[in-house]
Design a protein around this motif. Structure first.
Motif, PDB file in Angstrom:
ATOM      1  N   ASN A  68       0.935  -1.208   0.105  1.00  0.00           N
ATOM      2  CA  ASN A  68      -0.149   0.004   0.075  1.00  0.00           C
ATOM      3  C   ASN A  68       1.082   1.265  -0.067  1.00  0.00           C
ATOM      4  O   ASN A  68       1.413   1.702   1.023  1.00  0.00           O
ATOM      5  N   LEU A  69       1.153   1.858  -1.235  1.00  0.00           N
ATOM      6  CA  LEU A  69       2.013   2.923  -1.395  1.00  0.00           C
ATOM      7  C   LEU A  69       1.557   4.366  -0.828  1.00  0.00           C
ATOM      8  O   LEU A  69       0.221   4.621  -1.204  1.00  0.00           O
ATOM      9  N   ASP A  70       2.318   4.837  -0.220  1.00  0.00           N
ATOM     10  CA  ASP A  70       1.858   6.627  -0.111  1.00  0.00           C
ATOM     11  C   ASP A  70       2.367   7.180  -1.297  1.00  0.00           C
ATOM     12  O   ASP A  70       3.234   6.798  -2.106  1.00  0.00           O
ATOM     13  N   ALA A  71       2.323   8.723  -1.309  1.00  0.00           N
ATOM     14  CA  ALA A  71       2.701   9.516  -2.351  1.00  0.00           C
ATOM     15  C   ALA A  71       3.953   9.463  -2.573  1.00  0.00           C
ATOM     16  O   ALA A  71       4.608   9.496  -4.043  1.00  0.00           O
ATOM     17  N   GLU A  72       4.974   9.373  -1.648  1.00  0.00           N
ATOM     18  CA  GLU A  72       6.231   9.471  -1.969  1.00  0.00           C
ATOM     19  C   GLU A  72       6.776   8.366  -2.500  1.00  0.00           C
ATOM     20  O   GLU A  72       7.808   8.381  -3.404  1.00  0.00           O
ATOM     21  N   GLN A  73       6.254   7.098  -2.086  1.00  0.00           N
ATOM     22  CA  GLN A  73       6.628   5.823  -2.692  1.00  0.00           C
ATOM     23  C   GLN A  73       6.189   5.718  -4.013  1.00  0.00           C
ATOM     24  O   GLN A  73       6.957   5.331  -5.024  1.00  0.00           O
ATOM     25  N   ARG A  74       5.007   6.341  -4.373  1.00  0.00           N
ATOM     26  CA  ARG A  74       4.583   6.126  -5.930  1.00  0.00           C
ATOM     27  C   ARG A  74       5.476   7.002  -6.579  1.00  0.00           C
ATOM     28  O   ARG A  74       5.759   6.825  -7.827  1.00  0.00           O
ATOM     29  N   GLN A  75       6.081   8.339  -6.087  1.00  0.00           N
ATOM     30  CA  GLN A  75       6.721   8.799  -6.851  1.00  0.00           C
ATOM     31  C   GLN A  75       8.290   8.116  -7.326  1.00  0.00           C
ATOM     32  O   GLN A  75       8.758   8.162  -8.474  1.00  0.00           O
ATOM     33  N   LYS A  76       8.736   7.435  -6.193  1.00  0.00           N
ATOM     34  CA  LYS A  76       9.847   6.668  -6.471  1.00  0.00           C
ATOM     35  C   LYS A  76       9.639   5.578  -7.369  1.00  0.00           C
ATOM     36  O   LYS A  76      10.435   5.088  -8.300  1.00  0.00           O
ATOM     37  N   VAL A  77       8.248   4.871  -7.377  1.00  0.00           N
ATOM     38  CA  VAL A  77       8.212   3.867  -8.738  1.00  0.00           C
ATOM     39  C   VAL A  77       8.290   4.650 -10.008  1.00  0.00           C
ATOM     40  O   VAL A  77       8.900   3.998 -10.868  1.00  0.00           O
ATOM     41  N   ALA A  78       7.682   5.784 -10.071  1.00  0.00           N
ATOM     42  CA  ALA A  78       7.863   6.445 -11.223  1.00  0.00           C
ATOM     43  C   ALA A  78       9.214   7.008 -11.576  1.00  0.00           C
ATOM     44  O   ALA A  78       9.510   6.872 -12.804  1.00  0.00           O
ATOM     45  N   ASP A  79      10.045   7.310 -10.809  1.00  0.00           N
ATOM     46  CA  ASP A  79      11.470   7.349 -11.156  1.00  0.00           C
ATOM     47  C   ASP A  79      12.141   6.165 -11.741  1.00  0.00           C
ATOM     48  O   ASP A  79      13.056   6.490 -12.513  1.00  0.00           O
ATOM     49  N   ILE A  80      11.804   5.043 -11.087  1.00  0.00           N
ATOM     50  CA  ILE A  80      12.641   3.998 -11.253  1.00  0.00           C
ATOM     51  C   ILE A  80      12.134   3.438 -12.443  1.00  0.00           C
ATOM     52  O   ILE A  80      12.842   3.228 -13.282  1.00  0.00           O
ATOM     53  N   SER A  81      10.793   3.587 -12.934  1.00  0.00           N
ATOM     54  CA  SER A  81      10.319   3.165 -14.044  1.00  0.00           C
ATOM     55  C   SER A  81      10.904   4.233 -15.325  1.00  0.00           C
ATOM     56  O   SER A  81      11.199   3.581 -16.280  1.00  0.00           O
ATOM     57  N   ARG A  82      10.845   5.449 -15.125  1.00  0.00           N
ATOM     58  CA  ARG A  82      11.823   6.270 -16.003  1.00  0.00           C
ATOM     59  C   ARG A  82      12.882   6.029 -16.478  1.00  0.00           C
ATOM     60  O   ARG A  82      13.680   5.999 -17.547  1.00  0.00           O
ATOM     61  N   TYR A  83      13.825   5.642 -15.198  1.00  0.00           N
ATOM     62  CA  TYR A  83      15.292   5.398 -15.270  1.00  0.00           C
ATOM     63  C   TYR A  83      15.370   4.083 -16.249  1.00  0.00           C
ATOM     64  O   TYR A  83      16.276   3.664 -17.070  1.00  0.00           O
ATOM     65  N   LEU A  84      14.695   2.937 -15.869  1.00  0.00           N
ATOM     66  CA  LEU A  84      14.529   1.798 -16.771  1.00  0.00           C
ATOM     67  C   LEU A  84      14.382   1.943 -17.936  1.00  0.00           C
ATOM     68  O   LEU A  84      14.860   1.435 -19.137  1.00  0.00           O
ATOM     69  N   ASP A  85      13.291   2.815 -18.392  1.00  0.00           N
ATOM     70  CA  ASP A  85      12.850   3.138 -19.789  1.00  0.00           C
ATOM     71  C   ASP A  85      14.280   3.693 -20.658  1.00  0.00           C
ATOM     72  O   ASP A  85      14.298   3.492 -21.874  1.00  0.00           O
ATOM     73  N   LYS A  86      14.920   4.735 -19.921  1.00  0.00           N
ATOM     74  CA  LYS A  86      15.980   5.211 -20.639  1.00  0.00           C
ATOM     75  C   LYS A  86      17.200   4.764 -20.779  1.00  0.00           C
ATOM     76  O   LYS A  86      18.096   5.151 -21.601  1.00  0.00           O
ATOM     77  N   VAL A  87      17.503   3.969 -19.877  1.00  0.00           N
ATOM     78  CA  VAL A  87      18.960   3.224 -19.967  1.00  0.00           C
ATOM     79  C   VAL A  87      18.714   1.774 -20.153  1.00  0.00           C
ATOM     80  O   VAL A  87      18.359   1.045 -19.472  1.00  0.00           O
ATOM     81  N   GLU A  88      19.714   1.384 -21.137  1.00  0.00           N
ATOM     82  CA  GLU A  88      19.934   0.254 -21.661  1.00  0.00           C
ATOM     83  C   GLU A  88      20.548  -0.507 -20.748  1.00  0.00           C
ATOM     84  O   GLU A  88      21.427  -0.123 -20.274  1.00  0.00           O
ATOM     85  N   GLY A  89      20.097  -1.784 -20.428  1.00  0.00           N
ATOM     86  CA  GLY A  89      20.629  -3.040 -19.551  1.00  0.00           C
ATOM     87  C   GLY A  89      20.634  -2.347 -18.291  1.00  0.00           C
ATOM     88  O   GLY A  89      20.807  -3.359 -17.360  1.00  0.00           O
ATOM     89  N   ALA A  90      19.679  -1.090 -17.808  1.00  0.00           N
ATOM     90  CA  ALA A  90      19.512  -1.016 -16.478  1.00  0.00           C
ATOM     91  C   ALA A  90      18.416  -2.108 -15.857  1.00  0.00           C
ATOM     92  O   ALA A  90      17.366  -2.404 -16.547  1.00  0.00           O
ATOM     93  N   LYS A  91      18.405  -2.479 -14.431  1.00  0.00           N
ATOM     94  CA  LYS A  91      17.522  -3.105 -13.771  1.00  0.00           C
ATOM     95  C   LYS A  91      17.240  -2.613 -12.456  1.00  0.00           C
ATOM     96  O   LYS A  91      17.958  -1.960 -11.871  1.00  0.00           O
ATOM     97  N   ALA A  92      15.959  -3.020 -12.127  1.00  0.00           N
ATOM     98  CA  ALA A  92      15.589  -2.679 -10.800  1.00  0.00           C
ATOM     99  C   ALA A  92      15.914  -4.028  -9.998  1.00  0.00           C
ATOM    100  O   ALA A  92      15.499  -5.195 -10.335  1.00  0.00           O
TER     101      ALA A  92
END
Length: 302
Positions: free
Chosen positions: A207-231
């Motif tokens: 159950n995510l709060d607002a700050e955690q949701r933003q972290k998911v968005a940041d992680i998703s954006r980084y994975l989209d942009k960087v080849e070979g990046a993993k969570a």
């Protein structure tokens, strides 16, 4: 009777006859006439036309403009299928354009209303909708590195019943000159302050709060942009029970978090889920507060 008297009597009789005739023919003259009641007409409410955004974008001589789009139900980030044929055709032309024009990106902005319920892992439904469109474009051969996603509040949107008609807009642009520096800053931010999910004993739920949701968005954006990046998703437990059982429990929590991220649009091949069980406590297991801190799953980058 004299002639004068006869004439006078005739005049009087004429006057009386006139009065009687007037009274007979104009019995209601001078009497106020009651007005007929005016029937009130029922007010029919005017239903405004639903808002509709096209699947449209252009760059120089290249343009796409389809009077249809990706549609979503209210309070949902799941794309309603099937898509219009015009949208499908435009996706094909967009794929070719981006492949032939290095450095070009498509910016996708998803709209949302403040009274919608957001059950996604993203900060708002607009960003979740943009992410859903991005994932569909990726499935159709467009690189995620060529896509930027945004969310925007649009309270003036009017649905058609329970459906929003294309609450997504688009724009073609050149990649930011500072893109590399921005991604480096984003990586450092995520590594310094990763997403941490806490669990109750023997429980795996999120159950995510607002700050955690933003972290998911940041992680998703980084994975989209960087080849070979993993969570990296690592499950941890307190020391309650057997070490072997806790190793399994940590893996279950990591897998649960991985599945949650996958359901919110992060590809399974970009997520590694492992367990450390009870081997890496960050607080003392001698107190309930310490155990609560140790029951965690950490999501960061490789």
């Amino acid at each position: 009777m004299t002639k004068t008297t006869t004439s006078l009597i005739g005049i009087i009789l004429t006057i009386l006859a006139g009065i009687l005739l007037y009274m007979k023919l104009c019995s209601s003259c001078g009497v106020p006439v009651a007005e007929e009641p005016v029937e009130e007409k029922a007010v029919v409410p005017v239903t405004p036309d639903p808002t509709s955004y096209p699947f449209a974008f252009s760059d120089g001589e290249y343009a796409c403009d389809v009077n249809d789009n990706y549609n979503f139900n209210v309070s949902s980030s799941s794309i309603l299928m099937p898509l219009a044929q015009g949208v499908t055709d435009c996706i094909g032309s967009l794929k070719t354009f981006l492949a032939d024009n290095a450095g070009k990106v498509i910016n996708i902005t998803g709209y949302f209303k403040s009274d919608e319920n957001n059950d996604s892992a993203f900060p708002n439904l607009g960003l979740a909708r943009a992410n859903a469109v991005k994932n569909h474009l990726v499935e159709n051969g467009i690189s995620s590195a060529s896509i930027n996603t945004f969310g925007k509040l649009m309270d003036e949107m009017i649905p058609k019943g329970n459906m929003f008609l294309g609450p997504v807009t688009y724009g073609l642009a050149g990649e930011s000159a500072d893109a590399a520096d921005e991604l480096k800053a984003l990586y450092d931010k995520i590594k310094a302050d990763p997403l941490v999910l806490y669990f109750n004993t023997a429980e795996a739920s999120i159950n995510l709060d607002a700050e955690q949701r933003q972290k998911v968005a940041d992680i998703s954006r980084y994975l989209d942009k960087v080849e070979g990046a993993k969570a990296l998703v690592v499950g941890h437990t307190d020391n309650t029970g057997k070490a072997s059982s806790n190793m399994r429990l940590g893996q279950e929590r990591a897998d649960f978090a991985k599945d949650y991220l996958m359901k919110n649009g992060i590809s399974a091949v970009k997520i590694d889920a492992t367990s450390k069980g009870q081997t890496q406590p960050i607080e003392s297991n001698a107190t309930d507060e310490g155990k609560a801190k140790n029951r965690r799953t950490v999501v960061t980058l490789n």
